[in-house]
Scaffold this active site. Structure first.
Site, PDB file in Angstrom:
ATOM      1  CE1 TYR A 184      47.124  51.133  37.434  1.00 25.93           C
ATOM      2  CE2 TYR A 184      46.778  52.612  39.290  1.00 25.93           C
ATOM      3  CZ  TYR A 184      46.931  51.334  38.790  1.00 25.93           C
ATOM      4  OH  TYR A 184      46.883  50.258  39.638  1.00 25.93           O
ATOM      5  NE  ARG A 212      38.344  42.145  38.579  1.00 27.95           N
ATOM      6  CZ  ARG A 212      39.404  42.934  38.772  1.00 27.95           C
ATOM      7  NH1 ARG A 212      39.613  44.006  38.039  1.00 27.95           N
ATOM      8  NH2 ARG A 212      40.294  42.642  39.687  1.00 27.95           N
ATOM      9  CE  LYS A 228      46.826  47.475  37.199  1.00 27.00           C
ATOM     10  NZ  LYS A 228      46.709  47.547  38.655  1.00 27.00           N
ATOM     11  CD  GLU A 266      46.312  44.227  36.744  1.00 26.52           C
ATOM     12  OE1 GLU A 266      47.496  44.068  37.094  1.00 26.52           O
ATOM     13  OE2 GLU A 266      45.421  44.540  37.548  1.00 26.52           O
ATOM     14  CG  ASP A 267      42.026  44.120  35.811  1.00 33.09           C
ATOM     15  OD1 ASP A 267      42.467  43.887  36.956  1.00 33.09           O
ATOM     16  OD2 ASP A 267      41.734  45.261  35.436  1.00 33.09           O
ATOM     17  CG  ASP A 302      48.440  44.074  40.113  1.00 37.14           C
ATOM     18  OD1 ASP A 302      49.080  44.285  41.152  1.00 37.14           O
ATOM     19  OD2 ASP A 302      47.799  44.959  39.507  1.00 37.14           O
ATOM     20  CG  ASP A 303      43.584  42.144  39.565  1.00 32.98           C
ATOM     21  OD1 ASP A 303      43.329  43.329  39.755  1.00 32.98           O
ATOM     22  OD2 ASP A 303      43.920  41.682  38.450  1.00 32.98           O
ATOM     23  CG  ASN A 319      40.034  50.816  41.665  1.00 33.49           C
ATOM     24  OD1 ASN A 319      39.917  51.799  42.396  1.00 33.49           O
ATOM     25  ND2 ASN A 319      41.012  49.941  41.782  1.00 33.49           N
TER      26      ASN A 319
HETATM   27  N1  LIG Z   1      42.284  48.891  45.136  1.00 34.57           N
HETATM   28  C1  LIG Z   1      42.919  47.951  44.513  1.00 34.57           C
HETATM   29  O1  LIG Z   1      44.142  47.902  44.470  1.00 34.57           O
HETATM   30  C2  LIG Z   1      42.138  46.856  43.834  1.00 34.57           C
HETATM   31  C3  LIG Z   1      42.803  45.689  43.450  1.00 34.57           C
HETATM   32  C4  LIG Z   1      42.092  44.667  42.835  1.00 34.57           C
HETATM   33  C5  LIG Z   1      40.737  44.821  42.612  1.00 34.57           C
HETATM   34  N2  LIG Z   1      40.141  45.973  42.969  1.00 34.57           N
HETATM   35  C6  LIG Z   1      38.712  46.171  42.720  1.00 34.57           C
HETATM   36  O2  LIG Z   1      37.983  45.217  43.439  1.00 34.57           O
HETATM   37  C7  LIG Z   1      36.770  44.966  42.776  1.00 34.57           C
HETATM   38  C8  LIG Z   1      36.539  43.467  42.746  1.00 34.57           C
HETATM   39  O3  LIG Z   1      37.539  42.818  42.013  1.00 34.57           O
HETATM   40  P1  LIG Z   1      37.553  41.216  41.925  1.00 34.57           P
HETATM   41  O4  LIG Z   1      38.603  40.822  40.990  1.00 34.57           O
HETATM   42  O5  LIG Z   1      37.624  40.629  43.289  1.00 34.57           O
HETATM   43  O6  LIG Z   1      36.122  40.994  41.255  1.00 34.57           O
HETATM   44  P2  LIG Z   1      35.225  39.706  41.262  1.00 34.57           P
HETATM   45  O7  LIG Z   1      34.201  39.907  40.230  1.00 34.57           O
HETATM   46  O8  LIG Z   1      36.114  38.504  41.203  1.00 34.57           O
HETATM   47  O9  LIG Z   1      34.535  39.711  42.704  1.00 34.57           O
HETATM   48  C9  LIG Z   1      33.508  40.558  43.096  1.00 34.57           C
HETATM   49  C10 LIG Z   1      32.941  40.019  44.391  1.00 34.57           C
HETATM   50  O10 LIG Z   1      32.014  40.959  44.914  1.00 34.57           O
HETATM   51  C11 LIG Z   1      30.851  40.272  45.311  1.00 34.57           C
HETATM   52  N3  LIG Z   1      29.683  41.147  45.307  1.00 34.57           N
HETATM   53  C12 LIG Z   1      28.891  41.505  44.251  1.00 34.57           C
HETATM   54  N4  LIG Z   1      27.848  42.236  44.694  1.00 34.57           N
HETATM   55  C13 LIG Z   1      27.981  42.347  46.029  1.00 34.57           C
HETATM   56  C14 LIG Z   1      27.206  42.956  47.046  1.00 34.57           C
HETATM   57  N5  LIG Z   1      26.089  43.609  46.752  1.00 34.57           N
HETATM   58  N6  LIG Z   1      27.640  42.854  48.317  1.00 34.57           N
HETATM   59  C15 LIG Z   1      28.779  42.201  48.630  1.00 34.57           C
HETATM   60  N7  LIG Z   1      29.551  41.596  47.704  1.00 34.57           N
HETATM   61  C16 LIG Z   1      29.148  41.666  46.420  1.00 34.57           C
HETATM   62  C17 LIG Z   1      30.710  39.125  44.327  1.00 34.57           C
HETATM   63  O11 LIG Z   1      29.882  38.107  44.847  1.00 34.57           O
HETATM   64  C18 LIG Z   1      32.182  38.696  44.225  1.00 34.57           C
HETATM   65  O12 LIG Z   1      32.490  37.842  45.290  1.00 34.57           O
HETATM   66  C19 LIG Z   1      36.867  45.641  41.409  1.00 34.57           C
HETATM   67  O13 LIG Z   1      36.119  46.835  41.433  1.00 34.57           O
HETATM   68  C20 LIG Z   1      38.318  45.979  41.279  1.00 34.57           C
HETATM   69  O14 LIG Z   1      38.521  47.178  40.554  1.00 34.57           O
HETATM   70  C21 LIG Z   1      40.800  46.985  43.580  1.00 34.57           C
HETATM   71  O1  LIG Z   2      43.879  48.799  38.354  1.00 31.61           O
HETATM   72  C1  LIG Z   2      43.739  49.244  39.501  1.00 31.61           C
HETATM   73  O2  LIG Z   2      43.638  50.462  39.728  1.00 31.61           O
HETATM   74  C2  LIG Z   2      43.753  48.346  40.692  1.00 31.61           C
HETATM   75  C3  LIG Z   2      43.362  46.945  40.450  1.00 31.61           C
HETATM   76  O3  LIG Z   2      44.319  46.216  39.752  1.00 31.61           O
HETATM   77  C4  LIG Z   2      41.996  46.762  39.906  1.00 31.61           C
HETATM   78  O4  LIG Z   2      41.803  45.805  39.157  1.00 31.61           O
HETATM   79  O5  LIG Z   2      41.112  47.532  40.265  1.00 31.61           O
HETATM   80 MG   LIG Z   3      43.580  44.869  38.390  1.00 34.22          MG
END
Ligand SMILES: NC(=O)c1ccc[n+]([C@@H]2O[C@H](COP(=O)([O-])OP(=O)(O)OC[C@H]3O[C@@H](n4cnc5c(N)ncnc54)[C@H](O)[C@@H]3O)[C@@H](O)[C@H]2O)c1
Ligand SMILES: O=C(O)C[C@H](O)C(=O)O
Ligand SMILES: [Mg+2]
Length: 534
Positions: free
Chosen positions: A54, A107, A125, A196-197, A219-220, A375
């Site tokens: 993962y 994504r 997942k 997912e993603d 999930d996201d 991530n």
């Molecule tokens: N920890 C978790 O469980 C978890 C869950 C879901 C997503 N994520 C992570 O979150 C991140 C974003 O996912 P997403 O689906 O929202 O992506 P996304 O591409 O939909 O959104 C990214 C956002 O970040 C903004 N951004 C880009 N550059 C920036 C900057 N310099 N300053 C501030 N904001 C900025 C963009 O404008 C956009 O709004 C990914 O890295 C993903 O791995 C983590």
């Molecule tokens: O996959 C993960 O570790 C968390 C989340 O779903 C992500 O997209 O980053």
């Molecule tokens: Mg995800």
């Protein structure tokens, strides 16, 4: 295990990408050869191998998937299969499928468009669905919907496994996803589909399109929101304050994509509920958030504002009074707002720079919280070392990818929590399955988040431990699934599962529901093939 351990001895320079990939290869081959043993290894060593199958290694795997590919796993539905999907689903050999995780690869984590190589994340997942939720591995189905890719490198890569054309968009895209959903729900009416993603542009639209007619969730958007809420409530408790003080928190969110907006909507609703659950409360709750995206602070002055971000756009006059303006930088926002919480879902590694962390020193909170949730590891907005070294012992830290705790050098340990949706999605899926609910309601998601928040003891929370260790994931998932079932029963959505019909389900006490969950979890044991008479 000997194979895996040998790698560690040989890697003299500590954990490295090739080392992690080599471990993934060993585990992947075992997965292909002997499913039962694979899951036994994974379950018994989850802390060690979740980061391989993962996040974060799965990100590296997806980036290199076309080259790593040896045997197929899961199903691929491509834009060229239009009109055929209904018959294709009947090619899948398993009679029953309980859980599908589907992506279009647009994504993957914070790594962008990886096309069909994103299949790796659906496999990862589902590995957690088996290991944490005890879903039978014969009944999981990873799915890739191949509508092309806009990744230039992949479009030119001779090894690329998917369609080498630009992504479909608009109605053509929707037609593919619609056909897929109809096909899988026709063959398996009780399946649960986890999205997912998907890039945020489609993540919200597809969620709205399907969530009231199909058993699905994103999930996201929704899993992440629940985990963040649990973490935010933990951060309030860690300040020695009751959870009901949550609506007083000032929260700066960096990132307004599928995850950021999902968290913002859920946090706002949670605050509103605590403030009286009416329209006035809902309106006033939004003033607790400042949202910064790639163009800086989002205000009502933003041109072509994304409609999903609009409810969180700050009023220009009010921002002027605060010394801020449209597009203000993250550092400026942190300086002026002095927030209790800084939460990153931006996919930009290092975004919480020294300047931003220095600015957080003026936080009005007695215990500021930093959530660097992007991530994989390289995309984390900051590392725990950076956060603890600049801000000292008295902070709460969580990251999406796993990091080690920090030795603060004064006999104290800076605790690094892993704030990842892995703590929720397996329980949401299992609870939905065992309740027999036809949909995944907001109430079920809220119940899951609240149960996760309540999982940590007062003592742990005061030590800065707001998320449990992954070693407890099977127990956590049982709790989450039970909370989801209870809520489905409460909302009269539960239609039962197998011999446990809706009426029987309603009679169960809280403990009996947990027992019901445990009894339905698959364990990695070889099935008896030869029955002895004795
Ligand atoms: N920890 C978790 O469980 C978890 C869950 C879901 C997503 N994520 C992570 O979150 C991140 C974003 O996912 P997403 O689906 O929202 O992506 P996304 O591409 O939909 O959104 C990214 C956002 O970040 C903004 N951004 C880009 N550059 C920036 C900057 N310099 N300053 C501030 N904001 C900025 C963009 O404008 C956009 O709004 C990914 O890295 C993903 O791995 C983590
Ligand atoms: O996959 C993960 O570790 C968390 C989340 O779903 C992500 O997209 O980053
Ligand atoms: Mg995800």
């Amino acid at each position: 295990m000997v194979d895996l351990k040998r790698l560690e001895v040989q890697a003299r320079d500590g954990p490295s990408d090739p080392n992690a990939l080599a471990k993934w290869r060993i585990l992947n081959r075992l997965h292909d050869r002997n499913e039962t043993m694979y899951y036994k290894v994974l379950i018994n060593n989850i802390e060690e191998y979740a980061p391989i199958v993962y996040t974060p290694t799965v990100g590296l795997v997806c980036q290199n998937y076309s080259g790593l590919f040896r045997r197929p796993r899961g199903m691929y539905f491509s834009a060229e299969d239009r009109g055929e999907m209904m018959s294709m689903v009947y090619n899948w050999p398993a009679e029953q499928v309980d859980m599908i995780v589907v992506t279009d690869g647009s994504r993957i984590l914070g790594l962008g468009d990886l096309g069909v190589q994103g299949i790796g994340i659906t496999i990862g997942k589902l590995d957690l669905y088996v290991a944490a939720a005890g879903i039978n591995p014969q009944r999981v189905l990873p799915v890739m919907i191949d509508v092309g890719t806009n990744n230039k490198k992949l479009l030119e890569d001779p090894l690329y496994l998917g369609l080498q054309q630009h992504r479909l968009d608009g109605d053509d895209y929707l037609a593919v996803i619609d056909e897929f959903m109809e096909a899988v729900f026709t063959r398996w009416p009780n399946v649960i589909v986890q999205f997912e993603d998907f890039q945020s542009k489609w993540a919200f639209k597809l969620l709205q399109r399907y969530r009231t007619t199909y058993r699905m969730f994103n999930d996201d958007v929704q899993g992440t929101a629940g985990v963040a809420i649990a973490g935010l409530l933990g951060a309030v408790r860690a300040q020695g304050r009751p959870m009901i003080d949550f609506p007083k928190q000032k929260i700066v969110v960096a990132g307004a994509g599928s995850a950021g907006i999902g968290v913002l909507n859920a946090a706002r609703k949670t605050m509103a509920r605590m403030l009286g659950n009416n329209e006035v409360a809902f309106q006033s709750a939004k003033s607790q958030f400042w949202v910064v995206d790639a163009k800086g602070l989002i205000t009502e002055g933003r041109e072509n504002i994304d409609p999903d971000a609009l409810p969180f756009a700050r009023n220009l006059k009010e921002m002027d009074r605060q010394g801020l303006r449209e597009g203000a930088s993250l550092a400026e926002v942190v300086k002026q707002v002095k927030p209790d919480v800084l939460l990153g879902l931006s996919a930009v590694g290092g975004l919480f720079s020294n300047e931003v962390l220095e600015a957080l020193k003026d936080s009005t909170s007695t215990r500021p919280a930093i959530f660097a949730m992007s991530n994989p590891t390289k995309n984390a907005e900051c590392t725990p070392d950076e956060a603890f070294s600049i801000l000292g012992d008295n902070i709460i830290f969580a990251s999406g990818s796993p990091f080690s705790n920090v030795d603060l050098g004064n006999g104290n340990i800076g605790h690094c929590n892993q704030g990842n949706n892995m703590y929720l999605f397996p329980g949401i899926g299992l609870g939905t399955l065992l309740s027999g609910s036809r949909i995944v309601s907001d109430g079920m998601l809220q119940a899951a988040a609240e149960r996760l928040a309540a999982y940590m003891s007062e003592e742990e929370v005061l030590k800065g431990i707001i998320f449990p260790s992954i070693s407890r994931i099977r127990d956590i998932t049982k709790e989450i699934a039970a909370a989801v079932i209870e809520e489905a029963v409460e909302e009269d959505l539960a239609e039962g599962y197998h011999e446990m019909d809706a009426r029987e389900l309603r009679k169960l006490s809280r403990d009996e529901i947990k027992e019901y969950v445990i009894n339905n979890m698959w364990n990695p044991e070889y099935p008896t093939l030869v029955y002895r008479k004795d």
